[in-house]
Design an enzyme around this catalytic site. Structure first.
Site, PDB file in Angstrom:
ATOM      1  N   THR A   1       0.841  -1.206   0.000  1.00 52.58           N
ATOM      2  CA  THR A   1       0.000   0.000   0.000  1.00 52.58           C
ATOM      3  C   THR A   1       0.868   1.244   0.000  1.00 52.58           C
ATOM      4  O   THR A   1       2.003   1.222   0.466  1.00 52.58           O
ATOM      5  CB  THR A   1      -0.960   0.014   1.204  1.00 52.58           C
ATOM      6  OG1 THR A   1      -1.743   1.210   1.148  1.00 52.58           O
ATOM      7  CG2 THR A   1      -0.218  -0.031   2.527  1.00 52.58           C
ATOM      8  N   ARG A   2       0.307   2.316  -0.549  1.00 46.83           N
ATOM      9  CA  ARG A   2       0.964   3.619  -0.431  1.00 46.83           C
ATOM     10  C   ARG A   2       0.001   4.611   0.203  1.00 46.83           C
ATOM     11  O   ARG A   2       0.240   5.810   0.190  1.00 46.83           O
ATOM     12  CB  ARG A   2       1.427   4.119  -1.798  1.00 46.83           C
ATOM     13  CG  ARG A   2       0.312   4.377  -2.779  1.00 46.83           C
ATOM     14  CD  ARG A   2       0.823   5.025  -4.056  1.00 46.83           C
ATOM     15  NE  ARG A   2      -0.231   5.633  -4.829  1.00 46.83           N
ATOM     16  CZ  ARG A   2      -0.968   5.005  -5.751  1.00 46.83           C
ATOM     17  NH1 ARG A   2      -0.766   3.730  -5.995  1.00 46.83           N
ATOM     18  NH2 ARG A   2      -1.891   5.642  -6.420  1.00 46.83           N
TER      19      ARG A   2
ATOM     20  N   HIS B   1      -7.639   1.955   5.680  1.00 50.90           N
ATOM     21  CA  HIS B   1      -8.974   2.132   6.234  1.00 50.90           C
ATOM     22  C   HIS B   1      -9.621   0.752   6.394  1.00 50.90           C
ATOM     23  O   HIS B   1      -8.994  -0.269   6.165  1.00 50.90           O
ATOM     24  CB  HIS B   1      -9.791   3.071   5.346  1.00 50.90           C
ATOM     25  CG  HIS B   1      -9.223   4.462   5.273  1.00 50.90           C
ATOM     26  ND1 HIS B   1      -9.116   5.269   6.387  1.00 50.90           N
ATOM     27  CD2 HIS B   1      -8.693   5.175   4.250  1.00 50.90           C
ATOM     28  CE1 HIS B   1      -8.561   6.424   6.038  1.00 50.90           C
ATOM     29  NE2 HIS B   1      -8.289   6.382   4.753  1.00 50.90           N
TER      30      HIS B   1
ATOM     31  N   HIS C   1      -9.352  -1.950   3.496  1.00 48.67           N
ATOM     32  CA  HIS C   1      -8.095  -2.689   3.345  1.00 48.67           C
ATOM     33  C   HIS C   1      -7.859  -3.636   4.514  1.00 48.67           C
ATOM     34  O   HIS C   1      -7.319  -4.726   4.354  1.00 48.67           O
ATOM     35  CB  HIS C   1      -6.934  -1.719   3.162  1.00 48.67           C
ATOM     36  CG  HIS C   1      -6.994  -1.004   1.842  1.00 48.67           C
ATOM     37  ND1 HIS C   1      -6.915   0.351   1.728  1.00 48.67           N
ATOM     38  CD2 HIS C   1      -7.193  -1.484   0.593  1.00 48.67           C
ATOM     39  CE1 HIS C   1      -7.037   0.689   0.448  1.00 48.67           C
ATOM     40  NE2 HIS C   1      -7.210  -0.407  -0.252  1.00 48.67           N
TER      41      HIS C   1
ATOM     42  N   ARG D   1      -8.258  -3.688  -6.549  1.00 43.88           N
ATOM     43  CA  ARG D   1      -8.758  -3.016  -7.740  1.00 43.88           C
ATOM     44  C   ARG D   1      -7.771  -1.935  -8.167  1.00 43.88           C
ATOM     45  O   ARG D   1      -7.228  -1.225  -7.344  1.00 43.88           O
ATOM     46  CB  ARG D   1     -10.095  -2.365  -7.337  1.00 43.88           C
ATOM     47  CG  ARG D   1     -11.124  -2.279  -8.391  1.00 43.88           C
ATOM     48  CD  ARG D   1     -12.367  -1.638  -7.772  1.00 43.88           C
ATOM     49  NE  ARG D   1     -13.209  -1.072  -8.805  1.00 43.88           N
ATOM     50  CZ  ARG D   1     -14.292  -1.672  -9.278  1.00 43.88           C
ATOM     51  NH1 ARG D   1     -14.687  -2.832  -8.798  1.00 43.88           N
ATOM     52  NH2 ARG D   1     -14.992  -1.109 -10.229  1.00 43.88           N
TER      53      ARG D   1
END
Ligand SMILES: [Zn+2]
Length: 387
Positions: A199-200, A204, A207, A292
């Site tokens: 992740t970058r 929340h 995720h 996605r």
């Protein structure tokens, strides 16, 4: 068969190409190699992050920056010349006017600090247009990854590297583990299957849900945010690291390892999803979450392009299992987190906020609904937006 030590290889996953690369130098060795008539090249932040990723083995089997043959093969075939899967060129720009003396170049940061060396094997003209079109699917300079390619010098210098891998400052520092370190931790904890999450962004509820779904099927989770150079507007790495640490209290201790991946974000969508998977394989993961529009930006890629590319690759070439997820949300009718795969209700039942809406709420000091974001996370982000 060669005997492998448990610290080198976690039980479930072999590094890409079979062996973990280690090109680290200590400060004394580096200073000795950089002394004498050696020209210096100042690296961009992205190049410095790539250098570190090569040196620690995150980019195994790469041992340096790519030459013409590798660049062409990777750009056109998505494979190294020996046939091994590799999706994105890793190149080092050579600015006009820089004269190479001897067989090596000292690599430095803008303050002049020595980062490492490259043994010069080749200088070549990099076909940046072809790279942009084939790797990123566009030559549009508004794409942040393409802009970086097109702005790079036309010439590139290639060859094996050696680098100083020093601790980073701030909350990222202690979390910037090498593949050897994560593999050792997985082995200590007895994790045979480990799912990696790239992740970058702040994590929340959506995720968190994906990670928990994956964790139902695996021994452990590597929460592995990318902390290298990202684009303007992304939340700073220091803030994100605090926010990730806050999320950990919602996972059983000992089932999650939070580590930082120092690498540049390229926003190359499908091709970068492949790179992200291979890098996590090097870190010892057996599974990898692909959401996605993974590694996408704007509307350059379709929402499932990355999942389709990963799904099209032979499993033995990839060597890590992609876990493909759709967006998750809180459904009021289900009274639970869900995706369209598990919830039959209409969109209006979903607690959904766009990125823009969330940023606007946080910037004005308002907490998003608890179904969307943990208060502990949102409060850290509100503080960061106030500064
Ligand atoms: Zn529902």
């Amino acid at each position: 068969m060669q005997q492998l030590q448990s610290t080198d290889v976690s039980p479930g996953s072999l590094p890409h190409g079979g062996q973990l690369v280690d090109r680290r130098l200590d400060a004394q060795e580096a200073a000795a190699l950089a002394s004498g008539p050696v020209a210096s090249l100042v690296l961009t932040a992205a190049e410095a992050a790539d250098l570190r990723a090569v040196a620690t083995g995150a980019y195994s089997p790469l041992v340096g920056f790519m030459g013409a043959k590798q660049h062409q093969s990777v750009t056109e075939q998505m494979r190294l010349p020996d046939g091994l899967l590799w999706p994105i060129p890793v190149c080092l720009g050579l600015p006009d006017g820089l004269r190479i003396q001897g067989d090596r170049l000292a690599l430095r940061d803008p303050e002049g600090r020595l980062l490492g060396l490259v043994e010069v094997a080749e200088v070549f003209d990099r076909d940046r247009q072809a790279e942009a079109q084939l790797v990123y699917g566009t030559t549009d300079p508004a794409h942040p990854g393409v802009a970086r390619v097109l702005e790079a010098p036309a010439r590139a210098v290639a060859g094996p590297i050696q680098a100083l891998v020093e601790p980073l400052e701030g909350p990222v520092g202690t979390r910037a583990l090498t593949p050897t370190q994560t593999r050792a931790t997985f082995a200590e904890r007895g994790w045979h299957t480990v799912v990696g999450f790239q992740t970058r962004n702040p994590v929340h509820r959506a995720h968190e849900y994906l990670m928990k779904c994956a964790l139902e099927m695996t021994d452990g989770l590597l929460l592995h945010p990318l902390v290298g150079p990202t684009k303007d507007g992304d939340v700073p790495a220091e803030v994100r690291m605090r926010a990730y640490a806050a999320v950990l209290q919602y996972f059983p201790a000992g089932r999650v390892l939070l580590a930082a991946l120092v690498a540049p974000m390229r926003y190359a969508g499908p091709r970068e999803a492949v790179l992200h998977a291979l890098v996590r394989k090097n870190y010892g993961c057996t599974h990898f979450i692909v959401g996605r529009d993974h590694a996408g930006v704007g509307s350059y890629y379709g929402p499932f392009d990355a999942q389709q590319l990963l799904g099209s690759l032979p499993a033995e070439d990839l060597g890590i299992v992609p876990l493909r997820f759709d967006n998750a949300f809180w459904c009021r009718r289900c009274g639970a987190m869900a995706t369209t795969k598990t919830c039959p209700h209409p969109d209006r039942e979903q607690v959904a906020l766009s990125g823009t809406q969330v940023r606007a709420m946080l910037a004005s000091g308002r907490l998003p609904p608890p179904e969307f974001s943990r208060a502990e996370v949102a409060e850290l982000l509100i503080d960061a937006y106030r500064i």
